[in-house]
Design a protein around this motif. Structure first.
Motif, PDB file in Angstrom:
ATOM      1  N   LYS A   1       0.835  -1.195   0.000  1.00 56.12           N
ATOM      2  CA  LYS A   1       0.000   0.000   0.000  1.00 56.12           C
ATOM      3  C   LYS A   1       0.873   1.250   0.000  1.00 56.12           C
ATOM      4  CE  LYS A   1      -4.123  -1.864   2.294  1.00 56.12           C
ATOM      5  NZ  LYS A   1      -5.008  -1.777   3.482  1.00 56.12           N
ATOM      6  N   ARG A   2       0.446   2.230  -0.784  1.00 57.76           N
ATOM      7  CA  ARG A   2       1.117   3.524  -0.815  1.00 57.76           C
ATOM      8  C   ARG A   2       0.091   4.610  -0.482  1.00 57.76           C
ATOM      9  NH1 ARG A   2       2.168   7.385  -5.085  1.00 57.76           N
ATOM     10  NH2 ARG A   2       1.327   5.922  -6.639  1.00 57.76           N
ATOM     11  N   PHE A   3       0.280   5.250   0.646  1.00 58.63           N
ATOM     12  CA  PHE A   3      -0.618   6.309   1.097  1.00 58.63           C
ATOM     13  C   PHE A   3      -0.053   7.660   0.659  1.00 58.63           C
ATOM     14  CE2 PHE A   3      -1.281   2.746   3.882  1.00 58.63           C
ATOM     15  CZ  PHE A   3      -2.634   2.760   4.199  1.00 58.63           C
ATOM     16  N   VAL A   4      -0.822   8.380  -0.128  1.00 62.55           N
ATOM     17  CA  VAL A   4      -0.409   9.713  -0.571  1.00 62.55           C
ATOM     18  C   VAL A   4      -1.196  10.749   0.225  1.00 62.55           C
ATOM     19  CG1 VAL A   4      -0.096  11.275  -2.516  1.00 62.55           C
ATOM     20  CG2 VAL A   4      -0.009   8.793  -2.884  1.00 62.55           C
ATOM     21  N   LEU A   5      -0.486  11.591   0.953  1.00 56.79           N
ATOM     22  CA  LEU A   5      -1.124  12.613   1.775  1.00 56.79           C
ATOM     23  C   LEU A   5      -1.592  13.783   0.915  1.00 56.79           C
ATOM     24  CD1 LEU A   5       1.487  12.703   4.688  1.00 56.79           C
ATOM     25  CD2 LEU A   5      -0.623  11.364   4.569  1.00 56.79           C
ATOM     26  N   GLY A   6      -2.641  14.446   1.372  1.00 59.95           N
ATOM     27  CA  GLY A   6      -3.147  15.615   0.676  1.00 59.95           C
ATOM     28  C   GLY A   6      -2.515  16.898   1.190  1.00 59.95           C
ATOM     29  N   ASP A   7      -2.596  17.943   0.395  1.00 57.11           N
ATOM     30  CA  ASP A   7      -2.073  19.238   0.812  1.00 57.11           C
ATOM     31  C   ASP A   7      -3.142  20.000   1.594  1.00 57.11           C
ATOM     32  OD1 ASP A   7      -3.453  19.507  -1.831  1.00 57.11           O
ATOM     33  OD2 ASP A   7      -3.103  21.624  -1.415  1.00 57.11           O
ATOM     34  N   TRP A   8      -2.752  21.136   2.159  1.00 59.08           N
ATOM     35  CA  TRP A   8      -3.632  21.919   3.021  1.00 59.08           C
ATOM     36  C   TRP A   8      -4.057  23.216   2.340  1.00 59.08           C
ATOM     37  CZ3 TRP A   8      -3.752  21.684   8.901  1.00 59.08           C
ATOM     38  CH2 TRP A   8      -3.488  20.384   9.352  1.00 59.08           C
ATOM     39  N   ASP A   9      -4.504  23.147   1.124  1.00 62.74           N
ATOM     40  CA  ASP A   9      -4.912  24.361   0.414  1.00 62.74           C
ATOM     41  C   ASP A   9      -6.390  24.686   0.662  1.00 62.74           C
ATOM     42  OD1 ASP A   9      -4.745  26.563  -1.326  1.00 62.74           O
ATOM     43  OD2 ASP A   9      -5.521  25.354  -2.980  1.00 62.74           O
ATOM     44  N   LYS A  10      -7.253  23.699   0.522  1.00 64.77           N
ATOM     45  CA  LYS A  10      -8.695  23.900   0.716  1.00 64.77           C
ATOM     46  C   LYS A  10      -9.164  23.449   2.099  1.00 64.77           C
ATOM     47  CE  LYS A  10      -8.988  25.237  -3.556  1.00 64.77           C
ATOM     48  NZ  LYS A  10      -9.137  26.684  -3.868  1.00 64.77           N
ATOM     49  N   SER A  11      -8.444  22.501   2.680  1.00 61.72           N
ATOM     50  CA  SER A  11      -8.760  22.012   4.027  1.00 61.72           C
ATOM     51  C   SER A  11      -7.542  21.273   4.551  1.00 61.72           C
ATOM     52  CB  SER A  11      -9.977  21.076   4.005  1.00 61.72           C
ATOM     53  OG  SER A  11      -9.713  19.923   3.211  1.00 61.72           O
ATOM     54  N   GLY A  12      -7.531  21.026   5.849  1.00 64.27           N
ATOM     55  CA  GLY A  12      -6.439  20.256   6.421  1.00 64.27           C
ATOM     56  C   GLY A  12      -6.600  18.784   6.074  1.00 64.27           C
ATOM     57  N   PHE A  13      -5.485  18.058   6.037  1.00 66.53           N
ATOM     58  CA  PHE A  13      -5.517  16.644   5.675  1.00 66.53           C
ATOM     59  C   PHE A  13      -4.649  15.871   6.665  1.00 66.53           C
ATOM     60  CE2 PHE A  13      -4.338  12.741   3.634  1.00 66.53           C
ATOM     61  CZ  PHE A  13      -5.394  12.406   2.802  1.00 66.53           C
ATOM     62  N   VAL A  14      -5.267  14.907   7.350  1.00 67.40           N
ATOM     63  CA  VAL A  14      -4.557  14.143   8.371  1.00 67.40           C
ATOM     64  C   VAL A  14      -4.804  12.651   8.169  1.00 67.40           C
ATOM     65  CG1 VAL A  14      -4.253  13.726  10.834  1.00 67.40           C
ATOM     66  CG2 VAL A  14      -4.834  16.030  10.038  1.00 67.40           C
ATOM     67  N   LEU A  15      -3.720  11.903   8.091  1.00 67.65           N
ATOM     68  CA  LEU A  15      -3.795  10.439   8.058  1.00 67.65           C
ATOM     69  C   LEU A  15      -3.433   9.946   9.450  1.00 67.65           C
ATOM     70  CD1 LEU A  15      -3.916   7.627   6.642  1.00 67.65           C
ATOM     71  CD2 LEU A  15      -1.498   7.967   6.048  1.00 67.65           C
ATOM     72  N   LYS A  16      -4.297   9.121  10.021  1.00 65.15           N
ATOM     73  CA  LYS A  16      -4.070   8.645  11.386  1.00 65.15           C
ATOM     74  C   LYS A  16      -4.132   7.120  11.426  1.00 65.15           C
ATOM     75  CE  LYS A  16      -7.272   9.398  14.536  1.00 65.15           C
ATOM     76  NZ  LYS A  16      -8.109  10.111  15.545  1.00 65.15           N
TER      77      LYS A  16
END
Length: 250
Positions: free
Chosen positions: A216-231
């Protein structure tokens, strides 16, 4: 149940107070739940640009202070350099208590060896960027940065950002995304079945099944429109949260 947090590509800057406030809210939530937080990993581009540890802007001082409140509570905070803040150095680490990791690091994430990185080094299809990346991270540039006044570095950074923004408009999303061959090589090099990175601003969970092995490859999102958190939680489960920005003048 204990959890570990992953974020990247916040691009904090003085003209985006909404992002900064959202990040501070996340830090506060982590502090409130300190007894159940194992670590916070920041996988690059925490700041929109970093001109050196001598940066005394109000935003920078605030962020350093708030991060240090986590580490003083014995919540480990780990950082991997991004393409915009690769000059973050030992003074920043000392003042915040953050541990700076190697560009590519393998961690034991609740029993699963996991490769974490910013991800820009896997964008091999963007050959122009890779040449620039090698140059900008060279010993010469780092040495030059250490003796250049902060005011001049700001002007240079502004010019580079404008050039990069205009240049990227001419590129396809496929060119600016990671190379699948590079991804495969990373999995093989580090002998892991799980990878987490940012940089591309294309959040997704990629699943690879080959020779009876699932990766599995988890790609994190950027914080332009909203915050993005992988937990990730200690039982092996994971969740993705998008954090709304507050209405505020930017």
């Amino acid at each position: 149940m204990n959890s570990t947090y992953f974020i990247s590509d916040l691009h904090l800057s003085s003209n985006r107070n909404d992002i900064s406030l959202c990040f501070l809210d996340l830090l506060n939530d982590i502090k409130i739940n300190a007894d159940h937080v194992d670590a916070l990993f920041i996988l690059g581009d925490l700041f929109n640009y970093w001109l050196g540890d001598d940066n005394k802007e109000t935003l920078v001082l605030t962020i350093k202070k708030e991060i240090s409140t986590l580490t003083k509570l014995n919540i480990p905070v780990y950082f991997i350099h991004g393409n915009r803040d690769f000059l973050i150095g030992n003074l920043f680490a000392k003042e915040t208590g953050v541990t700076i990791l190697n560009e590519q690091s393998v961690i034991n994430l609740y029993g699963v060896d996991t490769l974490i990185l910013h991800g820009d080094e896997m964008c091999l299809n963007d050959k122009t960027y890779q040449v620039f990346r090698k140059f900008i991270r060279s010993y010469f540039i780092r040495k030059l940065s250490s003796i250049t006044p902060i005011s001049l570095k700001k002007r240079i950074a502004s010019i580079i950002r404008k050039f990069s923004k205009n240049h990227n408009k001419l590129k396809s999303m496929e060119i600016m995304d990671v190379s699948e061959n590079a991804v495969k090589d990373m999995f093989t090099k580090y002998n892991v079945t799980q990878m987490i990175h940012g940089h591309t601003h294309r959040p997704h969970i990629h699943v690879y099944n080959e020779n009876s092995v699932s990766r599995k490859r988890f790609v994190l999102g950027d914080w332009d429109k909203s915050g993005f958190v992988l937990k990730f939680q200690e039982n092996g489960s994971y969740s993705i949260s998008t954090l709304p920005f507050k209405n505020t003048c930017s």
